[in-house]
Write a protein that holds these residues in place. Structure first.
Motif, PDB file in Angstrom:
ATOM      1  N   TYR A   1      60.306  35.602  29.492  1.00 46.15           N
ATOM      2  CA  TYR A   1      61.050  36.834  29.241  1.00 46.15           C
ATOM      3  C   TYR A   1      60.429  37.619  28.079  1.00 46.15           C
ATOM      4  CZ  TYR A   1      64.904  39.961  28.109  1.00 46.15           C
ATOM      5  OH  TYR A   1      65.656  41.068  27.849  1.00 46.15           O
ATOM      6  N   ALA A   2      60.020  36.924  27.027  1.00 44.75           N
ATOM      7  CA  ALA A   2      59.433  37.591  25.869  1.00 44.75           C
ATOM      8  C   ALA A   2      58.073  38.196  26.186  1.00 44.75           C
ATOM      9  CB  ALA A   2      59.302  36.598  24.712  1.00 44.75           C
ATOM     10  N   MET A   3      57.328  37.583  27.106  1.00 42.35           N
ATOM     11  CA  MET A   3      55.966  38.052  27.403  1.00 42.35           C
ATOM     12  C   MET A   3      55.912  39.055  28.546  1.00 42.35           C
ATOM     13  SD  MET A   3      53.798  34.564  26.986  1.00 42.35           S
ATOM     14  CE  MET A   3      52.269  35.379  27.358  1.00 42.35           C
ATOM     15  N   ARG A   4      57.003  39.379  29.160  1.00 44.41           N
ATOM     16  CA  ARG A   4      56.974  40.227  30.356  1.00 44.41           C
ATOM     17  C   ARG A   4      56.343  41.591  30.109  1.00 44.41           C
ATOM     18  NH1 ARG A   4      61.538  41.221  28.038  1.00 44.41           N
ATOM     19  NH2 ARG A   4      62.621  43.194  28.264  1.00 44.41           N
ATOM     20  N   ASP A   5      56.487  42.147  28.927  1.00 45.67           N
ATOM     21  CA  ASP A   5      55.889  43.446  28.608  1.00 45.67           C
ATOM     22  C   ASP A   5      54.499  43.312  28.014  1.00 45.67           C
ATOM     23  OD1 ASP A   5      58.094  44.840  29.505  1.00 45.67           O
ATOM     24  OD2 ASP A   5      59.076  44.824  27.539  1.00 45.67           O
ATOM     25  N   GLY A   6      54.145  42.138  27.552  1.00 46.57           N
ATOM     26  CA  GLY A   6      52.864  41.940  26.899  1.00 46.57           C
ATOM     27  C   GLY A   6      51.756  41.512  27.838  1.00 46.57           C
ATOM     28  N   ILE A   7      52.073  41.255  29.082  1.00 44.00           N
ATOM     29  CA  ILE A   7      51.067  40.816  30.041  1.00 44.00           C
ATOM     30  C   ILE A   7      50.545  42.031  30.791  1.00 44.00           C
ATOM     31  CG2 ILE A   7      50.648  39.428  32.099  1.00 44.00           C
ATOM     32  CD1 ILE A   7      52.857  37.547  31.145  1.00 44.00           C
ATOM     33  N   ASN A   8      49.239  42.271  30.705  1.00 48.63           N
ATOM     34  CA  ASN A   8      48.610  43.360  31.431  1.00 48.63           C
ATOM     35  C   ASN A   8      47.737  42.773  32.526  1.00 48.63           C
ATOM     36  OD1 ASN A   8      49.680  45.352  29.743  1.00 48.63           O
ATOM     37  ND2 ASN A   8      48.032  45.093  28.283  1.00 48.63           N
ATOM     38  N   PHE A   9      48.141  42.962  33.768  1.00 45.37           N
ATOM     39  CA  PHE A   9      47.373  42.434  34.873  1.00 45.37           C
ATOM     40  C   PHE A   9      46.138  43.296  35.127  1.00 45.37           C
ATOM     41  CE2 PHE A   9      51.677  40.905  35.739  1.00 45.37           C
ATOM     42  CZ  PHE A   9      51.413  39.554  35.801  1.00 45.37           C
ATOM     43  N   PHE A  10      45.044  42.660  35.524  1.00 50.77           N
ATOM     44  CA  PHE A  10      43.801  43.367  35.820  1.00 50.77           C
ATOM     45  C   PHE A  10      43.754  43.690  37.305  1.00 50.77           C
ATOM     46  CE2 PHE A  10      39.439  43.515  37.241  1.00 50.77           C
ATOM     47  CZ  PHE A  10      38.887  44.399  36.350  1.00 50.77           C
ATOM     48  N   ARG A  11      43.356  44.928  37.619  1.00 55.28           N
ATOM     49  CA  ARG A  11      43.205  45.348  39.017  1.00 55.28           C
ATOM     50  C   ARG A  11      41.901  46.106  39.173  1.00 55.28           C
ATOM     51  NH1 ARG A  11      49.243  47.058  39.217  1.00 55.28           N
ATOM     52  NH2 ARG A  11      50.141  45.150  40.019  1.00 55.28           N
ATOM     53  N   SER A  12      41.299  45.957  40.330  1.00 57.27           N
ATOM     54  CA  SER A  12      40.110  46.740  40.655  1.00 57.27           C
ATOM     55  C   SER A  12      40.578  48.045  41.304  1.00 57.27           C
ATOM     56  CB  SER A  12      39.222  45.956  41.622  1.00 57.27           C
ATOM     57  OG  SER A  12      39.865  45.834  42.874  1.00 57.27           O
ATOM     58  N   PRO A  13      39.719  49.058  41.375  1.00 58.04           N
ATOM     59  CA  PRO A  13      40.111  50.305  42.044  1.00 58.04           C
ATOM     60  C   PRO A  13      40.546  50.085  43.497  1.00 58.04           C
ATOM     61  CG  PRO A  13      38.205  50.719  40.684  1.00 58.04           C
ATOM     62  CD  PRO A  13      38.446  49.229  40.662  1.00 58.04           C
ATOM     63  N   SER A  14      39.919  49.152  44.209  1.00 60.57           N
ATOM     64  CA  SER A  14      40.319  48.876  45.591  1.00 60.57           C
ATOM     65  C   SER A  14      41.744  48.340  45.656  1.00 60.57           C
ATOM     66  CB  SER A  14      39.371  47.863  46.239  1.00 60.57           C
ATOM     67  OG  SER A  14      38.073  48.408  46.357  1.00 60.57           O
ATOM     68  N   GLN A  15      42.103  47.477  44.713  1.00 55.78           N
ATOM     69  CA  GLN A  15      43.466  46.940  44.681  1.00 55.78           C
ATOM     70  C   GLN A  15      44.483  48.022  44.343  1.00 55.78           C
ATOM     71  OE1 GLN A  15      42.680  43.885  41.775  1.00 55.78           O
ATOM     72  NE2 GLN A  15      42.729  42.267  43.332  1.00 55.78           N
TER      73      GLN A  15
ATOM     74  N   GLU B   1      55.714  53.064  35.915  1.00 53.80           N
ATOM     75  CA  GLU B   1      56.054  52.514  34.600  1.00 53.80           C
ATOM     76  C   GLU B   1      55.312  51.217  34.282  1.00 53.80           C
ATOM     77  OE1 GLU B   1      58.971  50.968  37.594  1.00 53.80           O
ATOM     78  OE2 GLU B   1      58.357  52.972  37.055  1.00 53.80           O
ATOM     79  N   GLU B   2      54.520  50.715  35.219  1.00 59.37           N
ATOM     80  CA  GLU B   2      53.801  49.447  35.025  1.00 59.37           C
ATOM     81  C   GLU B   2      52.481  49.669  34.292  1.00 59.37           C
ATOM     82  OE1 GLU B   2      51.761  45.898  37.667  1.00 59.37           O
ATOM     83  OE2 GLU B   2      53.037  47.359  38.658  1.00 59.37           O
ATOM     84  N   THR B   3      52.287  48.946  33.195  1.00 56.90           N
ATOM     85  CA  THR B   3      51.034  48.995  32.445  1.00 56.90           C
ATOM     86  C   THR B   3      50.116  47.894  32.957  1.00 56.90           C
ATOM     87  OG1 THR B   3      52.149  49.842  30.489  1.00 56.90           O
ATOM     88  CG2 THR B   3      50.001  48.844  30.149  1.00 56.90           C
ATOM     89  N   PHE B   4      48.867  48.248  33.245  1.00 58.75           N
ATOM     90  CA  PHE B   4      47.902  47.267  33.739  1.00 58.75           C
ATOM     91  C   PHE B   4      46.506  47.681  33.300  1.00 58.75           C
ATOM     92  CE2 PHE B   4      48.085  50.510  36.933  1.00 58.75           C
ATOM     93  CZ  PHE B   4      46.802  50.622  37.441  1.00 58.75           C
TER      94      PHE B   4
ATOM     95  N   GLY C   1      39.941  49.838  31.368  1.00 56.66           N
ATOM     96  CA  GLY C   1      40.939  50.717  30.781  1.00 56.66           C
ATOM     97  C   GLY C   1      42.323  50.133  30.904  1.00 56.66           C
ATOM     98  N   THR C   2      43.158  50.368  29.902  1.00 58.22           N
ATOM     99  CA  THR C   2      44.553  49.948  29.917  1.00 58.22           C
ATOM    100  C   THR C   2      45.401  51.199  30.011  1.00 58.22           C
ATOM    101  OG1 THR C   2      44.032  48.069  28.503  1.00 58.22           O
ATOM    102  CG2 THR C   2      46.342  48.683  28.669  1.00 58.22           C
ATOM    103  N   GLY C   3      46.380  51.202  30.906  1.00 53.52           N
ATOM    104  CA  GLY C   3      47.239  52.366  31.043  1.00 53.52           C
ATOM    105  C   GLY C   3      48.155  52.262  32.245  1.00 53.52           C
ATOM    106  N   LYS C   4      48.555  53.440  32.765  1.00 53.77           N
ATOM    107  CA  LYS C   4      49.508  53.516  33.872  1.00 53.77           C
ATOM    108  C   LYS C   4      48.960  54.427  34.964  1.00 53.77           C
ATOM    109  CE  LYS C   4      53.300  52.760  30.751  1.00 53.77           C
ATOM    110  NZ  LYS C   4      54.642  53.042  30.362  1.00 53.77           N
ATOM    111  N   TYR C   5      49.328  54.126  36.203  1.00 58.30           N
ATOM    112  CA  TYR C   5      48.907  54.911  37.361  1.00 58.30           C
ATOM    113  C   TYR C   5      50.047  55.849  37.736  1.00 58.30           C
ATOM    114  CZ  TYR C   5      46.660  55.792  41.886  1.00 58.30           C
ATOM    115  OH  TYR C   5      46.050  56.374  42.968  1.00 58.30           O
ATOM    116  N   VAL C   6      49.901  57.127  37.380  1.00 55.50           N
ATOM    117  CA  VAL C   6      50.970  58.104  37.582  1.00 55.50           C
ATOM    118  C   VAL C   6      50.445  59.259  38.421  1.00 55.50           C
ATOM    119  CG1 VAL C   6      52.614  59.633  36.421  1.00 55.50           C
ATOM    120  CG2 VAL C   6      51.958  57.482  35.335  1.00 55.50           C
TER     121      VAL C   6
END
Length: 147
Positions: free
Chosen positions: A29-43, A52-55, A105-110
Motif C-alpha cells: 500500500y505504501a509503495m503503490r505510488d512510488g512504483i513506476n512501471f517501464f513500458r516500450s512505445p509498442s506496449q 493519471e498513471e505515472t510510468f 522518460g518518466t511521466g504520464k500519457y495524456v
C-alpha cells in the motif's frame, strides 16, 4: 502439559502469519505510488495507460523529430522500431540527449502524448565522464576507445 505447549506453538505461528500478511499489505500500500512501471512505445500504443498513471517509457529518439518550442519546451518522438509515441518535455535536457540515441522518460500519457516530467539519456558502455578521462590522461594510462 504437552497439549498446552502445542496450543501455544500454534498460536505463535498463527500470529506470525497474520503479522507477515499485514506487513506485506502495508508495504504494498505504501509503495503503490512510488512504483513506476517501464513500458516500450509498442506496449503504450497496444494498451494505453490511464491518464493519471505515472510510468517510464524508453526507446530511441526518432531521427528528425526533435523540435524546440517556446522557452524550455521540447517535443520529440520516441520509438522502439514497432511504434512511435510523441513526447513533450519542459525543462533542461541531459547533455547526452540527441536524435538516434536511447532515452528513458518518466511521466504520464495524456491525450495521445507522453508528458514527461523527467528525461534520462542513455549512453553506451564506452562512455566516460570528461573528468575521468582527464585524470587518466594525466596519469598516462588513458587509451582511446575503438570505434
Amino acid at each position: 502439559m504437552k497439549g498446552l505447549k502445542k496450543k501455544r506453538r500454534i498460536q505463535v505461528i498463527a500470529v506470525a502469519v497474520v503479522a507477515l500478511a499485514l506487513s506485506t499489505g502495508l508495504i504494498g500500500y505504501a509503495m503503490r505510488d512510488g512504483i513506476n512501471f517501464f513500458r516500450s512505445p509498442s506496449q503504450v500504443m497496444a494498451e494505453p495507460p490511464r491518464p493519471e498513471e505515472t510510468f517510464r517509457i524508453g526507446g530511441l529518439v526518432e531521427d528528425g523529430s526533435l523540435q524546440r518550442g517556446q522557452g524550455e519546451t521540447i517535443r520529440f518522438n520516441v520509438t522502439d522500431g514497432g511504434a512511435t509515441v510523441p513526447v513533450v518535455f519542459t525543462g533542461v535536457l541531459p547533455d547526452l540527449f540527441e536524435e538516434n540515441q536511447g532515452m528513458i522518460g518518466t511521466g504520464k500519457y495524456v491525450g495521445g502524448v507522453f508528458e514527461a516530467s523527467e528525461i534520462l539519456a542513455k549512453h553506451d558502455e564506452s562512455y566516460m565522464p570528461k573528468e575521468v578521462v582527464d585524470a587518466l590522461k594525466e596519469q598516462g594510462v588513458y587509451q582511446e576507445p575503438e570505434s
